[in-house]
Design a protein around this motif. Structure first.
Motif, short mmCIF file in Angstrom:
data_model
loop_
_atom_site.label_atom_id
_atom_site.label_comp_id
_atom_site.label_asym_id
_atom_site.label_seq_id
_atom_site.Cartn_x
_atom_site.Cartn_y
_atom_site.Cartn_z
N ALA A 24 5.56 -21.32 37.96
CA ALA A 24 5.64 -22.04 36.69
C ALA A 24 5.54 -21.10 35.49
N ALA A 25 4.84 -19.99 35.65
CA ALA A 25 4.66 -19.05 34.54
C ALA A 25 5.91 -18.23 34.26
N ASP A 26 6.84 -18.20 35.21
CA ASP A 26 8.09 -17.45 35.03
C ASP A 26 9.22 -18.46 34.90
N LYS A 27 9.58 -18.79 33.66
CA LYS A 27 10.55 -19.87 33.44
C LYS A 27 11.90 -19.57 34.06
N GLU A 28 12.33 -18.33 34.02
CA GLU A 28 13.64 -17.99 34.60
C GLU A 28 13.62 -18.22 36.11
N LEU A 29 12.55 -17.79 36.76
CA LEU A 29 12.42 -17.98 38.20
C LEU A 29 12.32 -19.47 38.54
N ALA A 30 11.49 -20.17 37.78
CA ALA A 30 11.31 -21.61 38.02
C ALA A 30 12.63 -22.35 37.89
N THR A 31 13.40 -22.01 36.86
CA THR A 31 14.68 -22.67 36.63
C THR A 31 15.66 -22.39 37.77
N HIS A 32 15.69 -21.13 38.22
CA HIS A 32 16.61 -20.78 39.30
C HIS A 32 16.26 -21.52 40.59
N ILE A 33 14.98 -21.60 40.91
CA ILE A 33 14.55 -22.34 42.10
C ILE A 33 14.93 -23.81 41.96
N GLN A 34 14.70 -24.38 40.79
CA GLN A 34 15.07 -25.78 40.56
C GLN A 34 16.57 -25.99 40.72
N GLU A 35 17.37 -25.08 40.21
CA GLU A 35 18.83 -25.21 40.32
C GLU A 35 19.25 -25.27 41.79
N LEU A 43 15.92 -32.17 44.72
CA LEU A 43 15.36 -32.38 43.38
C LEU A 43 16.42 -33.00 42.49
N ASP A 44 15.99 -33.92 41.63
CA ASP A 44 16.91 -34.51 40.65
C ASP A 44 17.08 -33.56 39.47
N PRO A 45 18.29 -33.50 38.90
CA PRO A 45 18.46 -32.72 37.68
C PRO A 45 17.72 -33.38 36.52
N PRO A 46 17.48 -32.64 35.42
CA PRO A 46 17.95 -31.28 35.17
C PRO A 46 16.96 -30.23 35.65
N ALA A 47 17.45 -29.00 35.76
CA ALA A 47 16.58 -27.85 36.02
C ALA A 47 16.10 -27.34 34.66
N ASP A 48 14.86 -27.68 34.32
CA ASP A 48 14.38 -27.41 32.96
C ASP A 48 13.36 -26.28 32.88
N GLY A 49 13.05 -25.66 34.02
CA GLY A 49 12.09 -24.56 34.01
C GLY A 49 10.64 -24.99 33.99
N LYS A 50 10.40 -26.30 33.99
CA LYS A 50 9.03 -26.82 34.02
C LYS A 50 8.67 -27.15 35.46
N GLY A 52 6.45 -28.44 37.70
CA GLY A 52 5.27 -29.27 37.85
C GLY A 52 5.21 -29.94 39.20
N PRO A 53 4.51 -31.09 39.30
CA PRO A 53 4.32 -31.77 40.59
C PRO A 53 5.62 -32.18 41.27
N ILE A 54 6.61 -32.62 40.50
CA ILE A 54 7.87 -33.07 41.11
C ILE A 54 8.61 -31.90 41.74
N SER A 55 8.70 -30.80 41.02
CA SER A 55 9.35 -29.60 41.57
C SER A 55 8.56 -29.05 42.75
N THR A 56 7.25 -29.12 42.66
CA THR A 56 6.41 -28.66 43.77
C THR A 56 6.68 -29.48 45.02
N ASP A 57 6.74 -30.81 44.87
CA ASP A 57 7.04 -31.67 46.01
C ASP A 57 8.41 -31.33 46.60
N ALA A 58 9.38 -31.07 45.73
CA ALA A 58 10.73 -30.75 46.21
C ALA A 58 10.73 -29.44 47.00
N LEU A 59 9.99 -28.44 46.51
CA LEU A 59 9.91 -27.16 47.22
C LEU A 59 9.25 -27.35 48.59
#
Length: 321
Positions: A24-35, A43-50, A52-59
């Protein structure tokens, strides 16, 4: 950094594994993983670099599923290590394993999920991860009907595949219509005035959020409201069938709402192309149930996936035993 940079650093240096806070502290990395997770439909779009819990569950969902073909990923559950990074970079949507659903009962729920798997539709597996399914031309007992126009003769279902046994179960089963009634076919609204009433194309769409259906304004009520494009056939010749109609894709206010308790044999003004449950109280039950979906509980803007199936094709492929 990009995920590829993280992976290279893990190979060549003693870079530590990343926990969720580090991601979460590295927005570029977080965004790329979300994408990537969006591309793989975790994961549902958008990939916003945040992150949080939803992205964590998806990972974590990704790690759980991919560990079936890459066991080393299971050792990194809940954090980003070299195995997870490699899998994220290499796995394609076609490589994601199908859920290991138990079809042994061969009942309506099992056969519908089997049909969805054959059609390569997305299937939600797990406690309180619901599959919303409409079957056109089917009664609530699972039998086919003649799919006559202007009738509530379609089926609205909510199916769950629990973690405990992976056996599909029907959580809700209600009369509905997936087609416009005579009133709005003869006198369509909006874009339909020029091109004809909308009749949803069979398939699967991730397109609805919890909101308010206003309709004619007399009875605004909670519903699933269209938020992203879907495809419909335009019934310009007003024959109430899809054959020969042109396909139109966009946002057309095709909501999932109630049908004002109209008679089974008369959709009347309840349906102009929406997915409509016949009864008010049953629709309230439908909404109460799907709002218990853990993904909605995590994110009140969750985009619900819905599958619309032709009953005759379904039964031909997977008849009742």
């Amino acid at each position: 950094m990009r995920l590829g940079n993280f992976y290279q650093a893990k190979q060549t240096t003693n870079l530590r594994d990343y926990g969720i806070e580090a991601i979460a502290a590295d927005k570029e990395l977080a965004t790329h993983i979300q994408e990537i997770l969006v591309w793989l439909q975790f994961l549902d779009p958008p990939a916003d670099g945040k992150f949080g819990p939803i992205s964590t569950d998806a990972l974590i969902d990704f790690q759980d599923i991919i560990s079936k073909i890459r066991p080393e990923v299971a050792q990194e559950k809940g954090f980003l290590g070299i195995a997870t990074a490699k899998a994220l970079l290499e796995i394609k949507p076609t490589n994601v394993p199908r859920p290991n659903v138990n079809y042994s009962r061969n009942d309506l729920a099992a056969r519908l999920i089997k049909y969805m798997a054959e059609m390569n539709y997305q299937i939600s597996v797990g406690d309180r991860k619901y599959n919303i399914v409409y079957v056109e031309g089917m009664d609530t007992d699972g039998s086919l009907n003649n799919d006559a126009p202007n009738e509530f003769n379609d089926l609205r279902l909510v199916i769950e595949i629990p973690d405990s046994n992976l056996i599909p179960i029907i959580k809700g089963n209600w009369e509905a219509t997936t087609e416009p009634g005579t009133a709005y076919t003869i006198n369509p609204m909006g874009r339909g005035i020029e091109f004809g009433a909308a009749r949803i194309a069979f398939g699967q769409y991730k397109a609805w959020r919890v909101g308010t259906h206003f309709g004619g304004g007399a009875e605004p009520h909670e519903a699933l409201v269209q938020d992203t494009p879907i495809s419909v056939y335009r019934d310009k010749n007003k024959d109430m069938i899809r054959k020969g109609d042109f396909l139109d894709t966009g946002n057309f206010d095709i909501n999932q709402h109630w049908g004002y308790d109209y008679p089974r044999t008369d959709i009347s003004f309840a349906g102009a192309g929406c997915l409509v449950g016949r009864f008010r109280e049953e629709h309230k039950d439908f909404m109460a149930l799907i709002k218990q979906d853990k993904r909605y509980q995590r994110n009140k803007s969750y985009l619900f996936l819905t599958t619309i199936i032709p009953g005759d094709n379904f039964v031909a492929k997977f008849p009742a035993s």
